[in-house]
Design an enzyme around this catalytic site. Structure first.
Site, PDB file in Angstrom:
ATOM      1  N   GLU A  98       0.841  -1.190   0.000  1.00 22.63           N
ATOM      2  CA  GLU A  98       0.000   0.000   0.000  1.00 22.63           C
ATOM      3  C   GLU A  98       0.875   1.238   0.000  1.00 22.63           C
ATOM      4  O   GLU A  98       0.943   1.946   1.000  1.00 22.63           O
ATOM      5  CB  GLU A  98      -0.906  -0.001   1.240  1.00 22.63           C
ATOM      6  CG  GLU A  98      -1.816  -1.217   1.333  1.00 22.63           C
ATOM      7  CD  GLU A  98      -2.861  -1.065   2.438  1.00 22.63           C
ATOM      8  OE1 GLU A  98      -2.991   0.041   2.998  1.00 22.63           O
ATOM      9  OE2 GLU A  98      -3.554  -2.049   2.700  1.00 22.63           O
ATOM     10  N   CYS A 157       3.262  -4.628  17.629  1.00 21.24           N
ATOM     11  CA  CYS A 157       3.225  -3.429  18.473  1.00 21.24           C
ATOM     12  C   CYS A 157       1.754  -3.131  18.774  1.00 21.24           C
ATOM     13  O   CYS A 157       0.922  -3.152  17.870  1.00 21.24           O
ATOM     14  CB  CYS A 157       3.871  -2.253  17.748  1.00 21.24           C
ATOM     15  SG  CYS A 157       5.556  -2.620  17.232  1.00 21.24           S
ATOM     16  N   CYS A 174       0.573   7.053   9.378  1.00 22.30           N
ATOM     17  CA  CYS A 174       1.429   6.076  10.063  1.00 22.30           C
ATOM     18  C   CYS A 174       0.612   5.097  10.878  1.00 22.30           C
ATOM     19  O   CYS A 174      -0.238   5.494  11.666  1.00 22.30           O
ATOM     20  CB  CYS A 174       2.364   6.770  11.044  1.00 22.30           C
ATOM     21  SG  CYS A 174       3.610   7.746  10.275  1.00 22.30           S
ATOM     22  N   CYS A 199       5.799   6.505   0.814  1.00 21.18           N
ATOM     23  CA  CYS A 199       5.938   5.564   1.920  1.00 21.18           C
ATOM     24  C   CYS A 199       5.688   4.157   1.387  1.00 21.18           C
ATOM     25  O   CYS A 199       4.690   3.907   0.711  1.00 21.18           O
ATOM     26  CB  CYS A 199       4.936   5.915   3.021  1.00 21.18           C
ATOM     27  SG  CYS A 199       5.065   4.842   4.451  1.00 21.18           S
ATOM     28  N   CYS A 248       2.365  -7.666   9.349  1.00 19.14           N
ATOM     29  CA  CYS A 248       3.593  -7.573  10.130  1.00 19.14           C
ATOM     30  C   CYS A 248       3.495  -8.539  11.300  1.00 19.14           C
ATOM     31  O   CYS A 248       2.420  -8.728  11.869  1.00 19.14           O
ATOM     32  CB  CYS A 248       3.788  -6.153  10.649  1.00 19.14           C
ATOM     33  SG  CYS A 248       5.357  -5.925  11.538  1.00 19.14           S
ATOM     34  N   CYS A 272      -0.455  -0.397  16.748  1.00 20.39           N
ATOM     35  CA  CYS A 272      -0.362  -0.347  15.274  1.00 20.39           C
ATOM     36  C   CYS A 272      -1.412  -1.218  14.599  1.00 20.39           C
ATOM     37  O   CYS A 272      -1.558  -2.394  14.938  1.00 20.39           O
ATOM     38  CB  CYS A 272       1.034  -0.800  14.858  1.00 20.39           C
ATOM     39  SG  CYS A 272       1.253  -0.952  13.075  1.00 20.39           S
TER      40      CYS A 272
END
Ligand code: SAH
Ligand code: SF4
Length: 399
Positions: free
Chosen positions: A125, A167, A390, A156, A163, A170
């Site tokens: 993405e 975390c 982010c 980005c 992932c 996130c």
């Protein structure tokens, strides 16, 4: 912040990819893809076909500099050779943008597909941010003056789909790791966005940040493979690239050993003032605590004016207190590194129970760092309305 659920947002705001980009649906990887092979591999491929090795150079030029996405359009090769390549099942196979999400602030987020017969596989993405997000401020990359009619942009990039690092703040973590992206898929995202935006390498000031989905240092070979393609074949500067890691120590050590002409700049997701808090929000800290990360980072030989970036996500009430700021300033000073801190106000995501910090808390945090001698910048949230900011990236299959 738009409060609609993410699936609904996608349906409402998805726009078809620009059809002038070619028949992107036809670029799925059935057959053998040339894109992703470096100059040497292309030369070897030509040699096997009984062609002189310099044909490999021509192919590399066509794929990475002219950004041609169809073998039959590579007019530097004789027509008979093009036909033979196609006949043998060769195709460019660059992953294609299949969906575009446009933000009110000019940011665009794309879905880039890498084929797969079911049509659901997606490569990443990438996010295009005209004017950047100030993430590059003060890290040495602004040293040259911009002499051109339009200013700067940042892309980005994802290195994985999903992932594995988990975390707690996130959204990407919620996916788990779906798969690694290949070097060609990572570099392909860049060239697709370049094509769409009409970027001219060497003229336009475009920064690349490996800060999208995934942990680049848990897909190290493909991540660096992409960097090599982008530097050696496409002609980009590694000093305009920044890779962000959650602190994978063996990856940082390997990265420190890369030659300067290939090594991007480094950003570390610090996110907390001490091991106790970091361990709570980033379980990876139990494996590689702050001091171990810092020891590895010190192995990186910085270029003149280059700084290490410490990213710091401000979670309201959890990591944004004045005492935290003072502790971060001491911690960063103690490392002895040429460093700066990039503050990111937490971007909300569905199902994640943190709070965005108050704007006054963000500014107070920045000021404490600056007063303590640590250059600190607040990253602008870009594309929040399209889930491009982010920590908001999450593969979205629904169109
Ligand atoms: N996996 C790498 C790179 C991708 S994450 C890493 O963690 O460094 C890029 C940055 O976004 C990291 O600094 C991360 O801490 C931050 N981030 C993650 N989720 C966020 C959120 N919801 N709001 C703001 N920043 C976030
Ligand atoms: Fe992975 Fe980075 Fe998100 Fe952590 S912040 S889960 S490492 S993408």
């Amino acid at each position: 912040m738009d409060s609609r659920p993410v699936d609904q947002l996608v349906r409402l705001e998805a726009a078809p990819a620009d059809s002038s980009q070619g028949a992107s649906e036809d670029r799925a990887s059935v057959g053998q893809a040339l894109f992703g092979l470096d100059g040497e591999a292309l030369a070897a491929c030509m040699a096997r076909a009984g062609e002189p090795a310099w044909r490999g150079r021509q192919l590399a030029e066509a794929l990475y500099r002219q950004r041609i996405s169809d073998v039959s359009a590579i007019t530097t090769l004789p027509q008979a050779l093009r036909q033979r390549l196609v006949g043998e099942g060769w195709q460019v196979g660059r992953p294609a943008i299949t969906q575009v999400f446009q933000s009110q602030d000019g940011t665009e987020r794309y879905l880039v597909r890498v084929g797969g017969a079911d049509g659901a596989a997606q490569a990443g993405e990438p996010v295009w941010m005209p004017e950047g997000d100030d993430g590059e401020a003060g890290d040495g990359s602004d040293a040259e003056a911009a002499v051109k009619e339009y200013t700067r942009a940042t892309i980005c990039l994802s290195s994985q789909v999903g992932c594995a690092v988990n975390c707690h703040f996130c959204l990407t973590a919620k996916l788990g790791l779906q798969r690694n992206l290949t070097a060609g898929e990572i570099a392909g995202q860049v060239l697709e966005v370049f094509e769409r935006q009409g970027v001219e390498v060497g003229r336009d000031r475009v920064n690349l940040v490996f800060m999208g989905m995934g942990e680049p240092f848990l897909n190290y070979a493909n991540f660096m493979g992409a960097v090599r393609l982008l530097v050696r074949e496409a002609g980009l500067s590694p000093q305009r690239m920044t890779v962000s890691t959650s602190g994978i120590v063996p990856g940082i050590e390997q990265f420190a050993a890369e030659p300067a002409e290939l090594r991007p700049k480094l950003a570390i997701s610090l996110n907390a003032p001490n091991d106790a808090i970091r361990g709570e929000i980033m379980p990876i800290n139990h494996k590689w605590p702050i001091e171990a990360v810092m020891d590895a980072v010190r192995q990186v030989r910085l270029r003149p004016r280059e700084r290490i970036t410490f990213e710091y996500v401000l979670l309201g009430g959890v990591t944004d207190q004045p005492a935290h700021a003072a502790e971060v300033a001491r911690l960063v000073r103690r490392t002895g590194l040429a460093a700066k801190v990039n503050l990111i106000a937490w971007n909300p995501g569905p199902g994640i129970a943190y709070a965005t910090p108050r704007p006054e808390a963000v500014e107070a945090f920045r000021k404490t760092l600056a007063d303590g001698g640590i250059p600190a910048y607040v990253r602008k949230p870009r594309g929040r309305d399209i889930y491009a900011a982010c920590g908001q990236l999450k593969r979205t299959v629904e169109g």
